[in-house]
Design a protein around this motif. Structure first.
Motif, PDB file in Angstrom:
ATOM      1  N   PRO A 112      42.569  36.588  44.650  1.00  0.00           N
ATOM      2  CA  PRO A 112      42.809  35.294  45.305  1.00  0.00           C
ATOM      3  C   PRO A 112      42.726  34.141  44.301  1.00  0.00           C
ATOM      4  CG  PRO A 112      41.293  36.637  46.587  1.00  0.00           C
ATOM      5  CD  PRO A 112      41.495  37.347  45.289  1.00  0.00           C
ATOM      6  N   ASP A 113      43.514  33.101  44.520  1.00  0.00           N
ATOM      7  CA  ASP A 113      43.531  31.961  43.608  1.00  0.00           C
ATOM      8  C   ASP A 113      42.166  31.302  43.485  1.00  0.00           C
ATOM      9  OD1 ASP A 113      46.192  32.289  43.012  1.00  0.00           O
ATOM     10  OD2 ASP A 113      46.889  30.944  44.616  1.00  0.00           O
ATOM     11  N   GLN A 114      41.397  31.334  44.557  1.00  0.00           N
ATOM     12  CA  GLN A 114      40.086  30.692  44.560  1.00  0.00           C
ATOM     13  C   GLN A 114      38.954  31.660  44.199  1.00  0.00           C
ATOM     14  OE1 GLN A 114      39.941  27.286  45.097  1.00  0.00           O
ATOM     15  NE2 GLN A 114      42.165  27.539  45.043  1.00  0.00           N
ATOM     16  N   ILE A 115      39.278  32.653  43.414  1.00  0.00           N
ATOM     17  CA  ILE A 115      38.286  33.670  43.080  1.00  0.00           C
ATOM     18  C   ILE A 115      37.083  33.066  42.349  1.00  0.00           C
ATOM     19  CG2 ILE A 115      39.359  34.264  40.870  1.00  0.00           C
ATOM     20  CD1 ILE A 115      37.623  36.675  43.346  1.00  0.00           C
ATOM     21  N   HIS A 116      37.300  31.956  41.639  1.00  0.00           N
ATOM     22  CA  HIS A 116      36.200  31.334  40.909  1.00  0.00           C
ATOM     23  C   HIS A 116      35.128  30.778  41.847  1.00  0.00           C
ATOM     24  CE1 HIS A 116      39.141  28.169  41.812  1.00  0.00           C
ATOM     25  NE2 HIS A 116      38.121  27.322  41.843  1.00  0.00           N
ATOM     26  N   LEU A 117      35.460  30.664  43.124  1.00  0.00           N
ATOM     27  CA  LEU A 117      34.491  30.180  44.103  1.00  0.00           C
ATOM     28  C   LEU A 117      33.699  31.334  44.729  1.00  0.00           C
ATOM     29  CD1 LEU A 117      36.690  27.521  45.963  1.00  0.00           C
ATOM     30  CD2 LEU A 117      35.081  27.158  44.071  1.00  0.00           C
ATOM     31  N   SER A 118      33.970  32.532  44.283  1.00  0.00           N
ATOM     32  CA  SER A 118      33.331  33.719  44.872  1.00  0.00           C
ATOM     33  C   SER A 118      32.515  34.480  43.836  1.00  0.00           C
ATOM     34  CB  SER A 118      34.394  34.638  45.481  1.00  0.00           C
ATOM     35  OG  SER A 118      35.212  33.947  46.387  1.00  0.00           O
ATOM     36  N   GLN A 119      31.842  33.771  42.978  1.00  0.00           N
ATOM     37  CA  GLN A 119      31.112  34.429  41.894  1.00  0.00           C
ATOM     38  C   GLN A 119      29.996  35.327  42.413  1.00  0.00           C
ATOM     39  OE1 GLN A 119      30.238  32.132  38.289  1.00  0.00           O
ATOM     40  NE2 GLN A 119      31.406  30.418  39.151  1.00  0.00           N
ATOM     41  N   GLU A 120      29.305  34.899  43.437  1.00  0.00           N
ATOM     42  CA  GLU A 120      28.211  35.711  43.976  1.00  0.00           C
ATOM     43  C   GLU A 120      28.749  37.027  44.537  1.00  0.00           C
ATOM     44  OE1 GLU A 120      24.490  36.816  44.356  1.00  0.00           O
ATOM     45  OE2 GLU A 120      25.036  34.828  43.561  1.00  0.00           O
TER      46      GLU A 120
ATOM     47  N   PRO B  63      44.624  41.875  37.590  1.00  0.00           N
ATOM     48  CA  PRO B  63      43.724  40.840  38.126  1.00  0.00           C
ATOM     49  C   PRO B  63      44.458  39.635  38.706  1.00  0.00           C
ATOM     50  CG  PRO B  63      42.933  41.632  35.998  1.00  0.00           C
ATOM     51  CD  PRO B  63      44.304  42.208  36.192  1.00  0.00           C
ATOM     52  N   SER B  64      45.723  39.464  38.364  1.00  0.00           N
ATOM     53  CA  SER B  64      46.480  38.339  38.914  1.00  0.00           C
ATOM     54  C   SER B  64      46.644  38.454  40.433  1.00  0.00           C
ATOM     55  CB  SER B  64      47.858  38.242  38.244  1.00  0.00           C
ATOM     56  OG  SER B  64      48.627  39.403  38.506  1.00  0.00           O
ATOM     57  N   LYS B  65      46.389  39.640  40.979  1.00  0.00           N
ATOM     58  CA  LYS B  65      46.460  39.830  42.420  1.00  0.00           C
ATOM     59  C   LYS B  65      45.233  39.266  43.136  1.00  0.00           C
ATOM     60  CE  LYS B  65      49.433  43.945  42.561  1.00  0.00           C
ATOM     61  NZ  LYS B  65      50.422  43.409  43.514  1.00  0.00           N
TER      62      LYS B  65
ATOM     63  N   TRP C 239      37.457  40.939  33.680  1.00  0.00           N
ATOM     64  CA  TRP C 239      36.457  39.875  33.495  1.00  0.00           C
ATOM     65  C   TRP C 239      36.983  38.726  32.643  1.00  0.00           C
ATOM     66  CZ3 TRP C 239      33.145  39.689  37.059  1.00  0.00           C
ATOM     67  CH2 TRP C 239      32.657  40.854  37.652  1.00  0.00           C
ATOM     68  N   LYS C 240      37.910  39.017  31.749  1.00  0.00           N
ATOM     69  CA  LYS C 240      38.552  37.927  30.999  1.00  0.00           C
ATOM     70  C   LYS C 240      39.292  37.010  31.960  1.00  0.00           C
ATOM     71  CE  LYS C 240      42.034  36.965  27.467  1.00  0.00           C
ATOM     72  NZ  LYS C 240      43.082  37.538  26.581  1.00  0.00           N
ATOM     73  N   HIS C 241      39.996  37.596  32.912  1.00  0.00           N
ATOM     74  CA  HIS C 241      40.718  36.817  33.919  1.00  0.00           C
ATOM     75  C   HIS C 241      39.748  35.961  34.734  1.00  0.00           C
ATOM     76  CE1 HIS C 241      43.877  36.019  36.939  1.00  0.00           C
ATOM     77  NE2 HIS C 241      42.907  36.159  37.834  1.00  0.00           N
ATOM     78  N   ILE C 242      38.632  36.550  35.136  1.00  0.00           N
ATOM     79  CA  ILE C 242      37.648  35.827  35.943  1.00  0.00           C
ATOM     80  C   ILE C 242      37.067  34.650  35.159  1.00  0.00           C
ATOM     81  CG2 ILE C 242      35.398  35.988  37.081  1.00  0.00           C
ATOM     82  CD1 ILE C 242      37.662  37.396  38.586  1.00  0.00           C
ATOM     83  N   VAL C 243      36.670  34.909  33.925  1.00  0.00           N
ATOM     84  CA  VAL C 243      36.074  33.847  33.105  1.00  0.00           C
ATOM     85  C   VAL C 243      37.070  32.709  32.885  1.00  0.00           C
ATOM     86  CG1 VAL C 243      35.190  33.287  30.800  1.00  0.00           C
ATOM     87  CG2 VAL C 243      34.400  35.357  31.987  1.00  0.00           C
ATOM     88  N   GLU C 244      38.314  33.061  32.630  1.00  0.00           N
ATOM     89  CA  GLU C 244      39.333  32.024  32.432  1.00  0.00           C
ATOM     90  C   GLU C 244      39.526  31.199  33.696  1.00  0.00           C
ATOM     91  OE1 GLU C 244      42.747  34.172  31.133  1.00  0.00           O
ATOM     92  OE2 GLU C 244      42.114  34.221  29.019  1.00  0.00           O
TER      93      GLU C 244
END
Length: 355
Positions: free
Chosen positions: A19-27, A15-17, A53-58
């Motif tokens: 994008p850094d701004q993945i938290h802005l793409s929740q939809e 999941p580290s691959k 999903w752990k990576h995303i939540v963090e």
């Protein structure tokens, strides 16, 4: 964004691959991962989903963003099934996982449609399984696949033999490349020389069984009803120019009826048959296990402009072939002659007789 998210998730990449701004793409995560029909049917291993999903939540929490409740629900649902332990390996190797690899045909190739494709495989997550390394896709296959995508003419319209096909990745890719041709098959070929074919081989029986199962997965099929593939299929059917099309026990799944009828219709109308006038025909034998399936088959044929004529078996006996099953009698097997419609009525009569 969709492509990068699905490529990483489908191939079980770290999941580290993302994008850094993945938290802005929740939809997009919800739409293209959680609600995606493909991943609902062919999901990655649960241990990978937990990591993803752990990576995303963090990421969301570090950015002080408000998390979409559907993302939290997915993560909690996975956690509720038990977190993986570092000692899980003591209970045996990890279970195989579905792995989906997405690819796009380069637009620079004039003889290939620009289109996104996917290859779904059930693969081992260990180096060796059942005494063989053939249960997963290795790096060399991925590199060769990229090379062929950029040079599709090497395998298009050709008879291809693959040695050591493993779980089927390269073979499926080659079939997809050949199915994306826009142009008609080479008219300089004659007979079967112009008909492309693909043979996948391996020395391990277990590997071949896994390969066969992977090839049969619906995401890897050549869909005759897809508009961007009909042209290619039509060209192949015209090259084959069959006078008789046969099939036995291929009407058993409601989801397959539409593509089957579409392919039959294209095969019956493709190319030219001489001497004229000659009406090519199909012979379809099916076990009438389900009245609904039989009815849907007949209705689909009628809608496609195909006439079905129910044939009588006559005095056939059981003295030539005996399958040993004993569960289905000759009377339960229906035989239909299929032709392009000349006048309405034949199929309607069959529909009336079973209703």
């Amino acid at each position: 964004m969709r492509d990068s998210i699905q490529r990483i998730y489908g191939a079980l990449l770290t999941p580290s691959k993302l994008p850094d701004q993945i938290h802005l793409s929740q939809e997009e995560l919800v739409e293209h991962i959680i609600h995606d029909e493909h991943f609902q049917t062919y999901p990655p291993a649960r241990s990978y989903q937990l990591k993803f999903w752990k990576h995303i939540v963090e990421k969301i929490e570090l950015a002080n963003e408000e998390a979409d409740e559907r993302i939290y629900e997915r993560h909690i649902s996975l956690l509720s099934q038990g977190a993986p332990s570092p000692f899980d390996y003591m209970n045996g190797p990890p279970a195989p996982s579905y792995i989906t690899r997405f690819w796009n045909a380069p637009s620079s190739e004039s003889n290939v449609r620009t289109s996104r494709r996917s290859i779904a495989l059930l693969e081992s997550r260990t180096t060796i399984e059942d005494g063989t390394t053939g249960m997963r896709t290795w790096r060399a296959s991925l590199i060769l696949a990229e090379w062929l995508i950029r040079r599709p003419e090497i395998v298009q319209k050709k008879r291809v033999l693959e040695l050591g096909s493993g779980v089927g990745f390269l073979g499926i890719l080659i079939a997809q490349l050949d199915g994306m041709r826009k142009s008609k098959l080479d008219e300089t070929h004659s007979g079967l020389r112009g008909v492309p074919s693909l043979a996948l081989t391996d020395v391990n029986r277990t590997v071949l069984e896994r390969c066969e199962n992977n090839i049969s997965l619906p995401p890897n099929w050549f869909d005759a009803t897809s508009l961007d593939r009909k042209e290619s299929l039509k060209a192949q059917l015209e090259e084959i120019n069959a006078e008789v099309i046969i099939g036995a026990d291929i009407v058993y799944d409601l989801d397959l009826i539409h593509p089957l009828i579409e392919t039959l219709g294209m095969a019956l109308s493709a190319g030219s048959v001489s001497p004229q006038p000659y009406r090519r025909e199909g012979l379809i034998a099916l076990c009438a296990r389900s009245e609904e399936t039989l009815s849907r088959f007949i209705q689909a044929a009628d809608s496609r402009g195909l006439d079905l004529r129910s044939e009588e078996w006559g005095s056939l006996g059981d003295d030539i072939f005996d399958d040993g099953w004993g569960g289905e009698s000759q009377s339960s097997v229906r035989l239909f002659t299929v032709t392009l419609r000349q006048s309405r009525g034949t199929t309607q009569k069959i529909l009336h007789s079973i209703s």
